[in-house]
Scaffold this active site. Sequence first.
Site, PDB file in Angstrom:
ATOM      1  N   TRP A 191       0.822  -1.211   0.000  1.00  3.15           N
ATOM      2  CA  TRP A 191       0.000   0.000   0.000  1.00  3.15           C
ATOM      3  C   TRP A 191       0.857   1.262   0.000  1.00  3.15           C
ATOM      4  O   TRP A 191       0.487   2.278  -0.599  1.00  3.15           O
ATOM      5  CB  TRP A 191      -0.965  -0.021   1.177  1.00  3.15           C
ATOM      6  CG  TRP A 191      -1.895  -1.191   1.090  1.00  3.15           C
ATOM      7  CD1 TRP A 191      -1.943  -2.275   1.909  1.00  3.15           C
ATOM      8  CD2 TRP A 191      -2.891  -1.430   0.071  1.00  3.15           C
ATOM      9  NE1 TRP A 191      -2.896  -3.172   1.483  1.00  3.15           N
ATOM     10  CE2 TRP A 191      -3.492  -2.670   0.362  1.00  3.15           C
ATOM     11  CE3 TRP A 191      -3.320  -0.703  -1.038  1.00  3.15           C
ATOM     12  CZ2 TRP A 191      -4.512  -3.204  -0.428  1.00  3.15           C
ATOM     13  CZ3 TRP A 191      -4.329  -1.237  -1.832  1.00  3.15           C
ATOM     14  CH2 TRP A 191      -4.917  -2.471  -1.518  1.00  3.15           C
ATOM     15  N   LYS A 203     -10.301  -1.438   9.921  1.00  2.91           N
ATOM     16  CA  LYS A 203      -9.363  -2.282  10.667  1.00  2.91           C
ATOM     17  C   LYS A 203      -9.592  -2.131  12.174  1.00  2.91           C
ATOM     18  O   LYS A 203      -9.950  -3.078  12.855  1.00  2.91           O
ATOM     19  CB  LYS A 203      -7.920  -1.907  10.333  1.00  2.91           C
ATOM     20  CG  LYS A 203      -7.612  -1.680   8.873  1.00  2.91           C
ATOM     21  CD  LYS A 203      -7.553  -2.955   8.066  1.00  2.91           C
ATOM     22  CE  LYS A 203      -7.026  -2.684   6.669  1.00  2.91           C
ATOM     23  NZ  LYS A 203      -6.928  -3.884   5.840  1.00  2.91           N
ATOM     24  N   ASP A 244      -0.311   7.135   6.455  1.00  4.06           N
ATOM     25  CA  ASP A 244      -1.434   6.216   6.300  1.00  4.06           C
ATOM     26  C   ASP A 244      -1.406   5.269   7.491  1.00  4.06           C
ATOM     27  O   ASP A 244      -0.572   4.378   7.570  1.00  4.06           O
ATOM     28  CB  ASP A 244      -1.279   5.447   4.985  1.00  4.06           C
ATOM     29  CG  ASP A 244      -2.353   4.377   4.788  1.00  4.06           C
ATOM     30  OD1 ASP A 244      -3.239   4.239   5.667  1.00  4.06           O
ATOM     31  OD2 ASP A 244      -2.302   3.683   3.761  1.00  4.06           O
TER      32      ASP A 244
END
Length: 380
Positions: A120, A216, A192
């Site tokens: 990511w 999450k 992030d």
Amino acid sequence: MTTMTTPHAGPGAAGRSQGGRIFNFSAGPGVLPEEVLRQAQQDLWDIDGSGIGVLEHSHRGKVIDRVWDEAEKDTRELAGIPGNYKVLWLTGGASSQFFQVPMNLLPRGGTADYLVTGHWAKKAQEEAAKFGTAHVACSSEDRNFSYIPGPQQTRYSASPAYVHFTSNNTIFGTEWTGEPQGLPAGAPLVCDMSSDMFARPVDVSRYGLIYAGAQKNLGPAGVTLVIIREDLLERAPKELPTMLQYRVHAKEGSRYNTPPVFAVYMVGLVLKWIRANGGLAGMARRNQEKARHIYDVLDSSSFFRGTAERPSRSLMNICFRTPGEDLDEKFVKEAKAAGFDGLKGHRSVGGMRASVYNAFPPEGARALAQFMRDFETRNG
């Protein structure tokens, strides 16, 4: 907002939580607190005695005003967010932030630095490269993203518009234990935090912008939390599409258009659960304990192998393998039958991955550790 009720605890069992559900190790959407789900059941029908469910209320009505105000208040208090930061609730997931960040913060002809430590993080760097120079200041791709590079392996550009990193890497199971060191003077730090947001205390004042997809540690999929320092709001070109400007969402309290009300409501409940369980310091202790049970098995085993290097191991996503792919497949199959779901590793890397986010119950980590020992005895 209605006060959460605690469900009656059913009989515990291997592969079952105290509430009677199987243990969910999914990497995302991840497990939610059982008491939060029970409260949501009630509020879907009738929230706060209003006679209307939370899904049906106007996003500008008094009931949702309260949901909004409490969610922001709890976010600020739990994280100690300074007054010169805005809290935004946006859509599009963290993947939309991969381009929204450079669109707002990277000037024409400018450079941003990216620390590439996983899938990511690499995606974020690739998206930024569409809007300017996205300099790779460091990368761990040389060892299949199994470690977090140190300062000696990092080369920042001369004056980046910002420095971006991904604090936890869900696919490869590595995590930064703190902020990157040696940052260029004046460069805002952008992070992030999708998969370890609110998993431990963080000094927000050290960041210019933090973003996190909720699915999450914070709630269900559908909303992204953005915490941004106010002075960065005006960096964006005025010609940006309205919905992509942070300043617009800050000015309108994240309700410029109809927002993801239910997702923010759920985040609000999760934040209250975090507060009731010791806040971010309590989450840190809880997460260290859960990870320790599983890492203790990996560290003492000649059968299982952790894929992340020890100094860089994640407390959120624990990645491991058996001696062969056939045994990996057998482990996942038998674990699921025993009540341990979501353990198959990401399709791009294989193996196993135990995601033990904030709401994952400690008894589940202990039960998985015992299952691993039993599996090794039977197959080692």
